[in-house]
Scaffold this motif. Structure first.
Motif, PDB file in Angstrom:
ATOM      1  N   ALA A 233       0.764  -1.038  -0.003  1.00 15.89           N
ATOM      2  CA  ALA A 233      -0.036   0.029  -0.061  1.00 15.89           C
ATOM      3  C   ALA A 233       0.809   1.325  -0.167  1.00 15.89           C
ATOM      4  N   ARG A 234       1.987   1.306   0.582  1.00 14.06           N
ATOM      5  CA  ARG A 234       2.640   2.461   0.876  1.00 14.06           C
ATOM      6  C   ARG A 234       3.359   3.096  -0.314  1.00 14.06           C
ATOM      7  N   PRO A 235       3.896   2.106  -1.353  1.00 14.94           N
ATOM      8  CA  PRO A 235       4.531   2.667  -2.555  1.00 14.94           C
ATOM      9  C   PRO A 235       3.191   3.265  -3.476  1.00 14.94           C
ATOM     10  N   LEU A 236       1.990   2.601  -3.540  1.00 17.33           N
ATOM     11  CA  LEU A 236       1.033   2.924  -4.151  1.00 17.33           C
ATOM     12  C   LEU A 236       0.433   4.560  -3.768  1.00 17.33           C
ATOM     13  N   VAL A 237       0.433   4.710  -2.434  1.00 17.09           N
ATOM     14  CA  VAL A 237      -0.103   5.803  -1.970  1.00 17.09           C
ATOM     15  C   VAL A 237       1.103   6.969  -2.422  1.00 17.09           C
ATOM     16  N   ARG A 238       2.459   6.704  -2.466  1.00 19.35           N
ATOM     17  CA  ARG A 238       3.441   7.790  -2.893  1.00 19.35           C
ATOM     18  C   ARG A 238       3.236   7.789  -4.337  1.00 19.35           C
ATOM     19  N   GLY A 239       2.960   6.743  -5.008  1.00 17.35           N
ATOM     20  CA  GLY A 239       2.957   6.761  -6.512  1.00 17.35           C
ATOM     21  C   GLY A 239       1.702   7.684  -6.936  1.00 17.35           C
ATOM     22  N   ALA A 240       0.545   7.680  -5.981  1.00 15.34           N
ATOM     23  CA  ALA A 240      -0.789   8.679  -6.192  1.00 15.34           C
ATOM     24  C   ALA A 240      -0.073  10.074  -6.124  1.00 15.34           C
ATOM     25  N   ALA A 241       0.707  10.141  -4.922  1.00 14.90           N
ATOM     26  CA  ALA A 241       1.329  11.562  -4.624  1.00 14.90           C
ATOM     27  C   ALA A 241       2.108  12.092  -5.696  1.00 14.90           C
ATOM     28  N   HIS A 242       3.010  11.186  -6.472  1.00 16.25           N
ATOM     29  CA  HIS A 242       3.783  11.725  -7.584  1.00 16.25           C
ATOM     30  C   HIS A 242       2.650  11.835  -8.569  1.00 16.25           C
ATOM     31  N   ALA A 243       1.731  11.274  -8.754  1.00 18.59           N
ATOM     32  CA  ALA A 243       0.767  11.695 -10.005  1.00 18.59           C
ATOM     33  C   ALA A 243       0.076  12.931  -9.637  1.00 18.59           C
ATOM     34  N   LEU A 244      -0.361  13.528  -8.524  1.00 17.78           N
ATOM     35  CA  LEU A 244      -1.012  14.553  -8.182  1.00 17.78           C
ATOM     36  C   LEU A 244       0.077  15.665  -8.448  1.00 17.78           C
ATOM     37  N   GLY A 245       1.299  15.298  -8.087  1.00 13.33           N
ATOM     38  CA  GLY A 245       2.264  16.295  -8.012  1.00 13.33           C
ATOM     39  C   GLY A 245       2.851  16.753  -9.654  1.00 13.33           C
ATOM     40  N   SER A 246       2.502  15.695 -10.397  1.00 15.91           N
ATOM     41  CA  SER A 246       2.628  16.023 -11.971  1.00 15.91           C
ATOM     42  C   SER A 246       1.575  16.530 -12.521  1.00 15.91           C
ATOM     43  N   GLY A 247       0.267  16.822 -11.960  1.00 12.73           N
ATOM     44  CA  GLY A 247      -0.594  17.550 -12.555  1.00 12.73           C
ATOM     45  C   GLY A 247      -1.734  16.702 -12.960  1.00 12.73           C
ATOM     46  N   ALA A 248      -1.567  15.350 -12.713  1.00 11.50           N
ATOM     47  CA  ALA A 248      -2.673  14.212 -13.206  1.00 11.50           C
ATOM     48  C   ALA A 248      -4.169  14.224 -12.483  1.00 11.50           C
ATOM     49  N   ALA A 249      -4.845  15.442 -12.774  1.00 12.31           N
ATOM     50  CA  ALA A 249      -6.107  15.423 -11.967  1.00 12.31           C
ATOM     51  C   ALA A 249      -7.173  14.460 -12.631  1.00 12.31           C
ATOM     52  N   GLY A 250      -7.738  13.728 -11.323  1.00 12.74           N
ATOM     53  CA  GLY A 250      -8.628  12.534 -11.500  1.00 12.74           C
ATOM     54  C   GLY A 250      -7.825  11.367 -11.837  1.00 12.74           C
ATOM     55  N   THR A 251      -6.712  11.234 -11.584  1.00 12.66           N
ATOM     56  CA  THR A 251      -5.790   9.936 -11.937  1.00 12.66           C
ATOM     57  C   THR A 251      -6.642   8.837 -11.163  1.00 12.66           C
ATOM     58  N   ARG A 252      -6.568   7.720 -11.671  1.00 12.72           N
ATOM     59  CA  ARG A 252      -6.817   6.472 -11.146  1.00 12.72           C
ATOM     60  C   ARG A 252      -6.045   6.247  -9.969  1.00 12.72           C
ATOM     61  N   ASP A 253      -4.738   6.633  -9.603  1.00  6.24           N
ATOM     62  CA  ASP A 253      -4.011   6.118  -8.787  1.00  6.24           C
ATOM     63  C   ASP A 253      -4.382   6.573  -7.352  1.00  6.24           C
ATOM     64  N   VAL A 254      -5.097   7.802  -7.092  1.00  5.44           N
ATOM     65  CA  VAL A 254      -5.548   8.189  -6.022  1.00  5.44           C
ATOM     66  C   VAL A 254      -6.643   7.148  -5.244  1.00  5.44           C
ATOM     67  N   PRO A 255      -7.676   6.811  -6.039  1.00  5.85           N
ATOM     68  CA  PRO A 255      -8.760   5.945  -5.658  1.00  5.85           C
ATOM     69  C   PRO A 255      -8.121   4.524  -5.149  1.00  5.85           C
ATOM     70  N   ALA A 256      -7.126   4.263  -6.189  1.00  6.05           N
ATOM     71  CA  ALA A 256      -6.751   2.986  -5.991  1.00  6.05           C
ATOM     72  C   ALA A 256      -5.985   2.939  -4.581  1.00  6.05           C
ATOM     73  N   ALA A 257      -5.223   4.096  -4.256  1.00  6.25           N
ATOM     74  CA  ALA A 257      -4.266   3.899  -3.245  1.00  6.25           C
ATOM     75  C   ALA A 257      -5.220   3.976  -1.818  1.00  6.25           C
TER      76      ALA A 257
END
Length: 318
Positions: A233-257
Motif C-alpha cells: 500500500a505504501r508505494p501505491l500511496v506515494r505513486g498517487a502523490a507523484h501523479a498529483l504532483g505532476s498535475g494528473a487530476a482525476g488520476t486512477r492512482d488516488v482512489p486505488a491508493a
C-alpha cells in the motif's frame, strides 16, 4: 519511477516523530473525545511550529507550498501517532478550496482549523466544534456553514456534525477532493503500521507454554500478511502523490491508493485485535484508538465501492 523519499522528507517525518513520540497524545485523544480540546490544540500549535498546517498553503500566503508527496509523508506520521483534530480537512483539503486568502494565511500560521462536509461521500463535518472555519461543499459549490446538530462516530475522537449552509463563497475544482483522499490513504498506512508495531511488541512480551507467542508459526504468518499488505500500500500511496504532483487530476492512482490502504489497515486492525485477545476490545488500551480510526477512515471521503468505481471509470492510461 523512484518512490524513495528525499533527505528533507525523511527529516521532516523524523521531526514529527520526535515531537509526538514523547508527547501525551493518548491523553490528548481522551480529552478530545470528552470535548476537552485544550491538550489537542496544544499539539496543533506545536505541529504548526513545524509548518504542518501550512504544508500545502502557497508561499504567498505564508505556507511552504510543499508537494503532495510531502503531504503523504506527513499524514502517514500523523496517522502513526493518532493525533486528534481536523488535520485532513485543514492540511489537505482547505488549501485546494476557493476560500479567502485571510483563511489561508491563518492556516499557515496555525491559528485556523477548517472542517468541511462534502455530501454524499463525506456528509458530516469532523470536529466542527473545534474548527475556526466550517464549509459545506455541495457538488462544486462551496458555502460557509454552521453546525446544525452533532452526531456520534464509531471513533470518539472524530466528533461529527451536520452542517447547514450560510453563504456561498466560491466554486471548487472538479477534482478538489483528490488530495484529502490521498491524505486519508496515507493516514491509514500510518495507523496500520502503528497497529503492526504495537502487536509485534505485544506478542514478543506475552508468553504461553513457556514461550513468547510471537514464536508460534500461526502468529508469525498473520503478522507477515499485515506487513506485506502495508508494504504494497505504501508505494501505491506515494505513486498517487507523484501523479498529483505532476498535475494528473482525476488520476486512477488516488482512489486505488485509498482502497488498498484501507484494506491493509483493516487487516492490521483485525490482526491486532485477534492477537491481543480480550484486552484488545477495551477502551483503556490505547490500541483501540488506531482500530477505531481505521474503521472510520475506510469510509471517509468516499467508500471503497465508490473508489473502486473511480478506478474502473478512470481515463485510460491514468
Amino acid at each position: 519511477m523512484r518512490f524513495a523519499l528525499t533527505e528533507e522528507q525523511l527529516s521532516f517525518g523524523a521531526a514529527i516523530d520526535a515531537l509526538l513520540g514523547p508527547a501525551d497524545v493518548a491523553g490528548a485523544c481522551r480529552g478530545w473525545a470528552a470535548g476537552e480540546t485544550a491538550d489537542g490544540l496544544r499539539l496543533w500549535g506545536r505541529l504548526a511550529e513545524l509548518g504542518v498546517p501550512g504544508l500545502r498553503v502557497p508561499e504567498e500566503f505564508g505556507g511552504t507550498g510543499s508537494t503532495p508527496l510531502d503531504l503523504a509523508v506527513v499524514c502517514e506520521r500523523l496517522g502513526y501517532h493518532g493525533v486528534p483534530g481536523p488535520y485532513l480537512e485543514s492540511v489537505a483539503l482547505a488549501p485546494a478550496l476557493p476560500i479567502d486568502a485571510a483563511v489561508l494565511t491563518e492556516l499557515a500560521k496555525g491559528t485556523a482549523r477548517v472542517s468541511v462536509a462534502a455530501p454524499p461521500h463525506s456528509p458530516f463535518a469532523v470536529d466542527a466544534d473545534a474548527a475556526t472555519h466550517r464549509y459545506l461543499l455541495t457538488g462544486r459549490t462551496l458555502a460557509s456553514a454552521r453546525v446544525e446538530r452533532s452526531l456520534t462516530s464509531i471513533d470518539p475522537t472524530r466528533r461529527l456534525a451536520l452542517l447547514a449552509p450560510v453563504e456561498v463563497v466560491g466554486v471548487a475544482g472538479a477534482h478538489v477532493l483528490d488530495e484529502v483522499v490521498l491524505a486519508a490513504a496515507a493516514w491509514l498506512v500510518g495507523a496500520g503500521q502503528r497497529l503492526l508495531d504495537e502487536t509485534v511488541g505485544h506478542v514478543t512480551a506475552r508468553r504461553q507454554f513457556g514461550r513468547p507467542i510471537g514464536e508460534f508459526q500461526a502468529v508469525k504468518h498473520a503478522l507477515a500478511d499485515v506487513r506485506v499488505g502495508l508494504d504494497f500500500a505504501r508505494p501505491l500511496v506515494r505513486g498517487a502523490a507523484h501523479a498529483l504532483g505532476s498535475g494528473a487530476a482525476g488520476t486512477r492512482d488516488v482512489p486505488a491508493a485509498k482502497v488498498l490502504a484501507g484494506q491493509a489497515a483493516y487487516r492490521a486492525a483485525r490482526t491486532a485485535l485477534q492477537l491481543h485477545g480480550a484486552i484488545g476490545y477495551t477502551r483503556e488500551l490505547d490500541l483501540s484508538r488506531w482500530i477505531l480510526r481505521v474503521r472510520a477512515l475506510i469510509g471517509a471521503w468516499g467508500t471503497p465501492a465508490h473508489h473502486r468505481a473511480r478506478v474502473l471509470d478512470g481515463p485510460a492510461g491514468s
